[in-house]
Scaffold this active site. Structure first.
Site, PDB file in Angstrom:
ATOM      1  CE1 TYR A  49       0.730   0.123   4.422  1.00 14.25           C
ATOM      2  CE2 TYR A  49      -1.523  -0.537   4.804  1.00 14.25           C
ATOM      3  CZ  TYR A  49      -0.276  -0.235   5.289  1.00 14.25           C
ATOM      4  OH  TYR A  49      -0.059  -0.289   6.624  1.00 14.25           O
ATOM      5  CD  GLU A  50       0.607   6.404   1.185  1.00 16.90           C
ATOM      6  OE1 GLU A  50       0.620   7.377   0.440  1.00 16.90           O
ATOM      7  OE2 GLU A  50      -0.362   6.098   1.893  1.00 16.90           O
TER       8      GLU A  50
END
Lengths: 590, 590
Positions: B433-434
């Site tokens: 993620y990110e």
């Protein structure tokens, strides 16, 4: 839900183009012509794809449940097990006198690959039975073989291996399970075993536990250990099932993965058992099975990664995200497929080049086991040397590749319903069981390198040298031969470092053992890719129709040689720093 | 159950011996003397150890459940959240005008490390709120700030970030969520967002969703995207909660890990929202928060691995298995502890040397963010350059190290009750993620290297050069300076390769982007270890009392330099093979 298609064409390529099995002078191999192996693999593919694949995620979600002392397997497992049993899939390489089909171990390996790719947890019930079958076949009396083997070959009864106890895994010398001799020649077995895969379930009428225990008079440590046959149900003279034995399931473990397989705590409370093999030589009996069992785990390493790769590839082709920086590839769509992006391509190529190399190596290993079964001591020595590397390297890399396959999915890879997490979680165990990979590295460097005066490692280097020499002056093979030579030279240099420094300080060798294992894994895959490229060029030169297939092999191999073999120099550099950096910090200073 | 002890002494070493924070000319830093930071960290340690650690496995086992449209968090989470809120732990670096304590981001980072180590899933509720707080603080109107920030600073209301949709993650240009302008200046938001961490829960009275959506007139692709504030409950003029907004949870995802955090499908059905920042410049608004958010994820990578390491170390010291080959160490016991074995030591040293280097690097990064907040463009450029490396390298390695920690446990590492599986499963998400790590590599090589004419990467190399130069002729630093020089030279050579080849063919650079990211990560950790060794020698020369501590730093650093930096040469070799091996196989030939 993830899908899986057995890579029969790739398997056939290894069997026939690379290993040329039907021309190999190994008993039973003459029958393995292209059409025969294709027919077997096509049928196995159907079983894997149609029966086992859909149950993989079911097994993961439902897991195994202990109910009223008996383990219930996930929905559909029992029926699938019956189907495989009826199809004869459990007994491919078992001896015909016990109902097996007498095929080479190689065919068992190839078929097993598809079953493991489709459903690793399910296949373990049969895999453990195969291990127990082998132990009884090699070490059992005629009476024992007649009594136990036919029903184990058919998987009417399944088997287990009981080694680990709560306080000892690798160091079995500390074992506490006791075997007390009885007047009738049997033993009473008392103790607790843990991590027993397929320890109990509802898919077979009896379970034959092979249990390591200490019988009186054997002395300290591993020397005092013997191996016993301890069935769940005692078996009457006529072969019918008798009383329930004093063995019970204490618990089914909650694990990171392989939920479909019941990992049990087994309690033996004066259970009746019979000695298998010689008294106090149980470790020896276990060790004779290890090459096969460890090759089986090595296969799990890459087979699960194969299934993960297939799904990652499909996703990379289907998922539209971003644009090719060198020019739009899908002008009609809102974005290009993931596969256009170089870093996705790198990821996929790492998986593909590993998997195809691993398959060739595992099958080659299986041919060595088949040779070893005929008394070929050179083959036996070579597979003995390579076994820890096969197990350690293929399971480490198999897990790494399953994680990379998961990564292709982005956030979807982390969500259980897509199935990519399961591949990573399942693959993880292969690095641990059947000897954690650190123990494999220790076995390789601490034992196998020096076995028979280093004869087998010398033979290994000679093989690599001969392969390189065979292509001398062949320009199109330069991209294979040069990296292989360099990697092999680095590996020899690491071996020399161990010899020169390990005598004074064993830690100078052991601190580099893990690096050496990985280095040797790369050399082996480099060797396999050199052989595969040769086979592909041979086919192309002979005017093979399917040029794309063979050209893809060469391109995939070139990737492995160019991008993966450079790891060897890194491992060598690490090894040559010796024990000092690793051991400098005293244990209490951590 | 796993345990965790905040490594306050190590943290203090980085803050004061290495970064000398109270002497750094950064607003607010003058107050950060040893006793102040120690007091804060000791209190944070109590919270982490006593409140968050026991809830970590609870969160994993119970997970989050959607009941009647509302997410129920695991037992104990709500009470713990209240405790942290009351203790002011949610607002360390928030602005005092909104109720924050106004400490530097550095202190938030250090405290956050202990909270993430103790319970990553729990800490995300606060972490997402922090991100949303920053977005509103930077881009909101005064009225918006007054309305939303005070309750977000206190975490009475929490926040979320809504970017991803089912068909688009990285490629947000394909976004379908729509924002229709209303007569009163608000917007109606309609669409589905997925993977929304902390999307709903029962620990706050309101949830402030920041939602990317397309408002009319913005054109195609990412240019048309705007950012909106969409609360779960509308807020009345007086600050009290009004009607439920038309936003609902479609589903809570079943994930591989971070079960304690609710990852939600969020459905916006004409929900009322207000524009945040400029119309059609939503991507810009998101990007200004990225350095912080990505540094937060980088921290997750090593912080979870820190907790895993601590447990692996305890296990390695306690578990008796096998004997030291150089001589028995525990003659009174049945076996020696695992830690005597060189390969276990290698494993632990890899973890330890990574973790301590990662901490130093993350804290240094936090000081750069604090500098950047004051308008220091050089610091802003440097942290911008390093951010993808911090995120990509620390999360890749953090996961790898958590897996290695699990490996120390052997079979017990695979059993959920020991907690080592959870560390590996939780750490896995940080790679995704990110911005998945492949996207970080792309950001680094495709964008950051060339930012401002390559000024920041040149500044980075100058920093490394200056560090090396400072120790010229210092024999005891040779083991640091020489590997750092070699690694940095290799990194520069890789950069040159990209420059020379990437213009003609961008894929020649992008195919090596992942290797470059890892290479640069090693150089950064090498730089941090050189700084740490210098600080340790300085302390020793000054007659520091705790010699063992400083000597351990030097030994740990030497391990990293000797055994890990050789990876750089491998990455360079891979990079210099260019695009050809990676791209040779056509997409359809896979």
């Amino acid at each position: 839900m993830p899908s899986y298609t057995a890579p029969v064409k790739d398997m056939q390529f290894v069997l026939h183009d690379v290993l040329k099995v039907s021309d190999a002078d190994i008993p039973g191999y003459a029958d393995l012509d292209r059409s025969f192996t294709e027919a077997v693999l096509d049928e196995a593919a159907k079983v894997a794809q149609d029966i086992l694949t859909p149950l993989n995620i079911v097994g993961d979600v439902e897991g195994c449940v202990l109910e009223n002392g008996v383990v219930r397997t996930p929905k559909g497992f029992k029926q699938a097990f019956d189907t495989l049993r009826e199809g004869g899939w459990m007994s491919l390489d078992a001896a015909p006198e016990y109902g097996g089909q007498g095929l080479p171990y190689l065919m068992h390996t190839a078929v097993n690959e598809t079953f493991v790719s489709a459903n690793m947890a399910f296949n373990m019930y049969q895999g453990l039975t195969h291990g127990a079958y082998s132990a009884i076949k090699v070490h059992g009396t005629d009476e024992q073989k007649t009594k136990w083997l036919p029903k184990m070959v058919s998987c009417e009864w399944t088997g287990t291996m009981n080694l680990t106890e709560p306080h000892c895994g690798t160091d079995l010398g500390m074992m506490r399970t006791k075997a007390e001799p009885q007047a009738d020649g049997s033993y009473k077995i008392t103790g607790q075993k843990i991590f027993i895969s397929a320890g109990d379930h509802d898919m077979a009428s009896n379970i034959v536990h092979l249990v390591l225990a200490k019988a009186p008079g054997g002395g300290e440590g591993t020397k005092g250990i013997s191996l016993f046959i301890v069935p769940k149900f005692l078996v009457n003279e006529d072969g019918s099932l008798g009383d329930r034995n004093a063995v019970s399931v204490g618990k089914v473990e909650e694990k990171m993965g392989i939920h479909g397989n019941a990992t049990c705590v087994m309690n033996y409370d004066g259970a009746t058992g019979w000695l298998l093999g010689e008294l106090h030589k149980g470790m020896k009996a276990m060790f004779t099975m290890m090459n096969e069992a460890r090759l089986g785990v090595a296969l799990q390493g890459y087979a699960v990664a194969e299934a993960a790769y297939q799904n990652a590839l499909t996703y990379a082709k289907d998922r539209l995200q971003g644009r090719d920086v060198t020019g739009v590839k899908n002008p009609g769509g809102p974005a290009d497929p993931l596969i256009v992006h170089p870093d996705i391509r790198r990821n996929l190529m790492e998986q593909k080049s590993f998997l195809e190399g691993a398959r060739a190596w595992a099958y080659w290993g299986a041919t060595l086991i088949d040779r070893a079964h005929t008394g070929d001591m050179a083959a036996d020595g070579l597979i003995g040397l390579m076994t820890p590397v096969l197990k350690g390297f293929l399971t480490d890399k198999g897990f790494e590749m399953a994680v990379q396959a998961q990564q292709v999915y982005g956030g979807h890879g982390y969500i259980e319903e897509w199935g990519m997490s399961q591949f990573a979680r399942d693959a993880r165990i292969a690095m641990i069981y059947e000897g954690a990979n650190g123990v494999q590295a220790l076995d390789l460097v601490g034992r196998k390198l020096a076995t028979d005066g280093g004869k087998h490692v010398m033979a290994f280097f000679d093989l690599v040298k001969a392969e390189c020499k065979a292509h001398e002056g062949d320009d199109r093979m330069k991209g294979f031969v040069e990296p292989l030579k360099a990697a092999s030279k680095a590996l020899q240099q690491a071996g020399m470092y161990f010899m020169q420094n390990g005598m004074k300080n064993p830690n100078a060798a052991l601190a580099g053992s893990y690096d050496f294992m990985h280095m040797m894994g790369h050399v082996c895959l480099g060797l396999m890719w050199t052989k595969m490229a040769t086979a592909a060029y041979t086919a192309l030169d002979a005017g093979a129709e399917d040029r794309d297939f063979y050209e893809a092999k060469i391109a995939t191999g070139r990737f492995y040689m160019a991008r993966q073999l450079p790891a060897c120099a890194m491992h060598l550099a690490r090894i040559e720093t010796g024990a000092e950096p690793v051991m400098a910090l005293a244990a209490e200073a951590f």
